[in-house]
Design a protein around this motif. Structure first.
Motif: not given
Length: 139
Positions: A88, A103-106, A108-109
């Motif tokens: 993470r 970076n959408l995934e990053e 959202m995390m």
């Protein structure tokens, strides 16, 4: 001195305000995921001084009893960029041809982690107030 002027309550209020501001920035990053040339932003974590740093240290680090690598053949203690690194905490950087670095995934995390951390700080704040009420006999 007011009960709400206690240092622990002040630190928790600051932490919650920081999480609120960070959530706004993360939401802005997600909203601008398709904006050409947009660079994602994030906030630096607040620093509370030496007392808070001592609380965040593991007990083994405080008493000097932590693991030590005494030979090159030993497995290294976690931390850094090795195989034991926390995924993470990876600071990936990806820029699309449009110049957008979101970076959408990053994001959202980060938003999920931020929400959990805010909930923890809010719960600690509430429990601290309840403890104070018990101590002064108002409950």
């Amino acid at each position: 001195m007011s009960v709400t002027d206690l240092p622990i309550l002040g630190m928790l209020r600051t932490k919650m305000q920081w999480h609120q501001t960070r959530q706004k920035l993360l939401a802005e990053n997600v909203a601008n995921a398709d904006t050409p040339g947009f660079k994602p932003r994030d906030l630096a974590a607040p620093r509370f001084g030496r007392a808070a740093e001592a609380l965040s240290q593991p007990a083994s680090a405080l008493d000097g009893g932590g693991l030590a690598r005494t030979s090159p053949g030993h497995i290294a203690v976690g931390g850094g960029d090795g195989p034991a690194a926390d995924p993470r905490r990876f600071k990936g950087f990806e820029v699309r041809p449009s110049g957008n670095g979101v970076n959408l995934e990053e994001e959202m995390m980060k938003a999920g982690e931020n929400q959990g951390d805010y909930a923890l700080a809010a719960s600690l704040y509430q429990k601290s107030l309840e403890t104070l009420k018990i101590a002064i006999g108002k409950r």
